[in-house]
Design a protein around this motif. Structure first.
Motif, short mmCIF file in Angstrom:
data_model
loop_
_atom_site.label_atom_id
_atom_site.label_comp_id
_atom_site.label_asym_id
_atom_site.label_seq_id
_atom_site.Cartn_x
_atom_site.Cartn_y
_atom_site.Cartn_z
N ASP A 148 0.85 -1.19 0.00
CA ASP A 148 0.00 0.00 0.00
C ASP A 148 0.88 1.24 0.00
O ASP A 148 2.02 1.21 0.47
N GLY A 149 0.32 2.35 -0.48
CA GLY A 149 1.10 3.57 -0.57
C GLY A 149 1.53 3.84 -1.99
O GLY A 149 1.05 3.21 -2.95
N GLU A 150 2.49 4.75 -2.15
CA GLU A 150 2.88 5.19 -3.48
C GLU A 150 4.37 5.48 -3.53
O GLU A 150 4.95 5.98 -2.56
N ILE A 151 4.99 5.14 -4.66
CA ILE A 151 6.40 5.48 -4.90
C ILE A 151 6.48 6.23 -6.22
O ILE A 151 5.91 5.79 -7.23
N LEU A 152 7.19 7.38 -6.21
CA LEU A 152 7.33 8.20 -7.41
C LEU A 152 8.80 8.28 -7.80
O LEU A 152 9.69 8.45 -6.94
N LEU A 153 9.06 8.14 -9.08
CA LEU A 153 10.40 8.30 -9.63
C LEU A 153 10.35 9.47 -10.61
O LEU A 153 9.59 9.42 -11.59
N ASN A 154 11.09 10.53 -10.29
CA ASN A 154 11.04 11.77 -11.09
C ASN A 154 9.60 12.26 -11.27
O ASN A 154 9.20 12.71 -12.35
N GLY A 155 8.82 12.17 -10.20
CA GLY A 155 7.46 12.68 -10.21
C GLY A 155 6.41 11.75 -10.77
O GLY A 155 5.21 12.04 -10.70
N GLU A 156 6.83 10.58 -11.31
CA GLU A 156 5.89 9.65 -11.92
C GLU A 156 5.72 8.41 -11.03
O GLU A 156 6.71 7.83 -10.59
N PRO A 157 4.47 8.00 -10.78
CA PRO A 157 4.25 6.81 -9.95
C PRO A 157 4.85 5.56 -10.60
O PRO A 157 4.79 5.39 -11.83
N ILE A 158 5.45 4.70 -9.78
CA ILE A 158 6.02 3.44 -10.27
C ILE A 158 5.50 2.30 -9.42
O ILE A 158 5.20 2.45 -8.24
N ASP A 159 5.38 1.14 -10.03
CA ASP A 159 5.05 -0.10 -9.33
C ASP A 159 5.62 -1.23 -10.17
O ASP A 159 4.94 -1.87 -10.95
N PHE A 160 6.93 -1.43 -10.02
CA PHE A 160 7.64 -2.39 -10.86
C PHE A 160 7.13 -3.80 -10.64
O PHE A 160 6.89 -4.22 -9.51
N LYS A 161 7.02 -4.54 -11.72
CA LYS A 161 6.58 -5.93 -11.64
C LYS A 161 7.74 -6.89 -11.45
O LYS A 161 7.56 -8.04 -11.08
N SER A 162 8.95 -6.40 -11.74
CA SER A 162 10.14 -7.24 -11.58
C SER A 162 11.36 -6.34 -11.51
O SER A 162 11.30 -5.15 -11.88
N PRO A 163 12.51 -6.86 -11.04
CA PRO A 163 13.74 -6.06 -11.03
C PRO A 163 14.15 -5.58 -12.41
O PRO A 163 14.83 -4.56 -12.53
N ILE A 164 13.77 -6.31 -13.47
CA ILE A 164 14.10 -5.87 -14.83
C ILE A 164 13.47 -4.51 -15.11
O ILE A 164 14.11 -3.62 -15.69
N ASP A 165 12.23 -4.32 -14.64
CA ASP A 165 11.58 -3.02 -14.80
C ASP A 165 12.35 -1.93 -14.06
O ASP A 165 12.50 -0.81 -14.56
N ALA A 166 12.83 -2.26 -12.86
CA ALA A 166 13.58 -1.28 -12.08
C ALA A 166 14.89 -0.91 -12.78
O ALA A 166 15.27 0.26 -12.86
N LEU A 167 15.59 -1.92 -13.29
CA LEU A 167 16.84 -1.67 -14.00
C LEU A 167 16.60 -0.80 -15.23
O LEU A 167 17.36 0.13 -15.51
N ASP A 168 15.54 -1.09 -15.97
CA ASP A 168 15.22 -0.31 -17.17
C ASP A 168 14.90 1.14 -16.83
O ASP A 168 15.11 2.05 -17.65
N ALA A 169 14.39 1.36 -15.58
CA ALA A 169 14.04 2.72 -15.16
C ALA A 169 15.23 3.47 -14.57
O ALA A 169 15.12 4.64 -14.21
#
Length: 531
Positions: A64-85
């Motif tokens: 629950d809650g929210e995480i923003l990266l450079n002002g945009e909400p993120i909810d990565f489905k896998s570490p690959i998504d995080a690496l790409d970001a």
């Protein structure tokens, strides 16, 4: 453009009924180095797993809650998504391929390639790897870190400190890296290597790369971090700039919870004997992730001795080595008689019992009923629950069930009955079965490792009360290994703190909690001798 590179807003996470993060909020600017500290179980790893998109978070219901990266909400489905970001993570455990060179590990899945006739026709996947370009690329990353490591060298032949720098070099080699999470990166480094890493972090910060730096070495937090977040029991208890702080303050924030201590219960217990029940000398244990290098420790007759320490520092290795779970050297005497280290059966026959931290892997027969689990070791080692009929040996099932029912009642094990399979119990009730299994052997010395891990508050109190009771009424000597300092302080006479595989010091349980925090972080304080 957003002022903050990363924003964590009101993040909460629970595993079943266990809430591990509560209303966690903080922000991180580009190039900022944030120190994240807290005791084991405070929620640091869970929070980082959420940010990095680890599958365990999604598989357990998300957060629950929210995480923003450079002002945009993120909810990565896998570490690959995080690496790409643009988010990288350096884990406590190495993720290197020993048979590859440093350059091959650093550029893995990011290799520079050469175009060929075939690749120009059939696509990039048919291009050939440009070895020299990759050596140059990895060399640039290593230079940025300020370390002299040959990119052509085989990782399998490198010291552990070099491997850590290779892990970090891989993360900064990624295109458009914005944030690197570093989980205990200095745990395997020498003092000089750690100083090198501190300088490297500042260089990365100057490049605009933000860093979340997790370490138990509080002096490093003061030396390199711009700000600090202290987690305790899943909540942020302090969030401030690194201005005018000192190690004592941080240690106090980390351990806190003085109202959780029960000194009156400890004072009511009888005084432990001055006689030594267990004498440990030069103990070394090769337990992955919890290696012990040179432990010297005396346990007094009738006392409850706590062993504290942060994750990976060796506290779990002591009991596992003595009981033969992992390779061990050194010497241990019990009541003046040497133990045959590694011979688990003989040690158990010496009236020593062990409740493992790995209740599912080591502690229980998951497909067997509760009454079998409770009585199994006593039957195998001590010939309990065995009756003779016409000269033949049979299991005394009635006695096994009777004793099992007594423990089910006294430890309030929530079950449909002694015939229920251990694997179908909740984690807390499995832990109680493990304790009953050990107590069934009527031990004179009991090692109990992480006895309250993953169980609710009510069950924790029951387990702690049970340990106090057998110590008081049965005069059982207990060595309790735990990540929960306040639980150790509530039940133990003395607490030995282990840091980097050695005993950093031994303090009375009533000592100022800040001193324990200092010892855990590798700082020196005035302490007892090993006696």
């Amino acid at each position: 453009m957003a002022e903050n590179m990363l924003e964590v807003r009101h993040v909460e996470k629970r595993f079943g009924e266990n809430v591990v993060l509560r209303d966690v909020s903080f922000a991180l600017a580009p190039g900022e180095i944030l120190g994240l500290v807290g005791e084991n179980g405070a929620g640091k790893s869970t929070l980082m797993n959420i940010i990095f998109g680890m599958e365990v978070i999604r598989d357990t219901g998300g957060f629950d809650g929210e995480i923003l990266l450079n002002g945009e909400p993120i909810d990565f489905k896998s570490p690959i998504d995080a690496l790409d970001a643009g988010i990288g993570m350096v884990h406590q455990e190495f993720n290197l391929i020993p048979g590859f060179t440093a350059a091959e590990n650093i550029t893995f899945n990011m290799e520079r390639t050469k175009q060929s006739v075939i690749s120009s026709i059939f696509g990039k996947k048919y291009a050939t790897i440009d070895t020299e370009a990759n050596i140059a690329l990895s060399g640039e990353s290593l230079d940025t870190l300020g370390v002299a490591i040959d990119p052509r060298g085989m990782v399998s032949e490198m010291p552990v400190g070099h491997k850590q720098f290779i892990e970090i070099a891989r993360e900064i080699t990624r295109e458009d890296v914005k944030l690197i999470i570093m989980d205990e990166p200095t745990a395997v480094l020498t003092e000089s290597e750690a100083d090198q890493l501190m300088a490297a972090l500042k260089r990365l910060s100057d490049l605009g790369i933000a860093i979340i730096f997790i370490t138990h070495r509080l002096r490093e937090i003061l030396n390199v971090c711009d700000s600090i977040v202290v987690l305790r029991d899943g909540e942020i208890v302090e969030r401030r700039k690194n201005e005018g702080l000192n190690i004592d303050q941080i240690a106090a924030w980390m351990v806190g919870r003085e109202n959780g201590i029960r000194p009156e219960a400890r004072e009511e217990r009888r005084k432990a004997s001055e006689e030594v029940a267990l004498s440990i000398r030069n103990l070394a244990v090769d337990m992955p992730g919890e290696q012990v290098y040179d432990v010297n420790l005396d346990v007094h007759e009738g006392e409850i001795l706590g062993i504290a320490g942060l994750a990976g520092q060796g506290k779990l290795g002591i009991a596992n080595g003595i009981l033969g779970t992992y390779p061990v050297t050194g010497s241990v005497e019990f009541h003046g008689e040497p133990l045959e280290l590694g011979n688990t059966n003989k040690i158990l026959k010496s009236k020593i019992a062990f409740v493992s931290e790995d209740r599912r892997g080591v502690g229980l027969l998951l497909d067997e009923p509760i009454y079998w689990n409770i009585s199994f070791n006593a039957m195998q080692v001590q010939n309990k629950f065995v009756k003779r009929v016409l000269g033949m040996r049979f299991r005394d099932e009635a006695e096994m069930r009777r004793v099992s029912d007594e423990y089910i009642q006294s430890l309030a094990i929530k079950t449909t009955g002694g015939d229920q399979k251990a694997g179908n119990l909740s984690g807390g009730n499995q832990q109680k079965v493990c304790l009953a299994k050990a107590l069934c052997m009527d031990p004179e010395l009991l090692f109990v490792s992480e006895p309250t891990r993953g169980i609710d508050i009510g069950a924790k109190e029951l387990v702690l009360n049970a340990l106090e009771k057998i110590n008081r009424e049965e005069e059982t000597t207990i060595v309790m290994i735990s990540s929960e300092l306040e639980e150790l302080r509530s039940i133990c006479d003395r607490i030995a703190v282990i840091c980097e595989g050695r005993i950093a010091g031994i303090l009375p349980a009533t000592e100022d909690p800040r001193k324990f925090g200092l010892l855990m972080s590798g700082e020196k304080v005035e302490v007892d001798t090993l006696e």
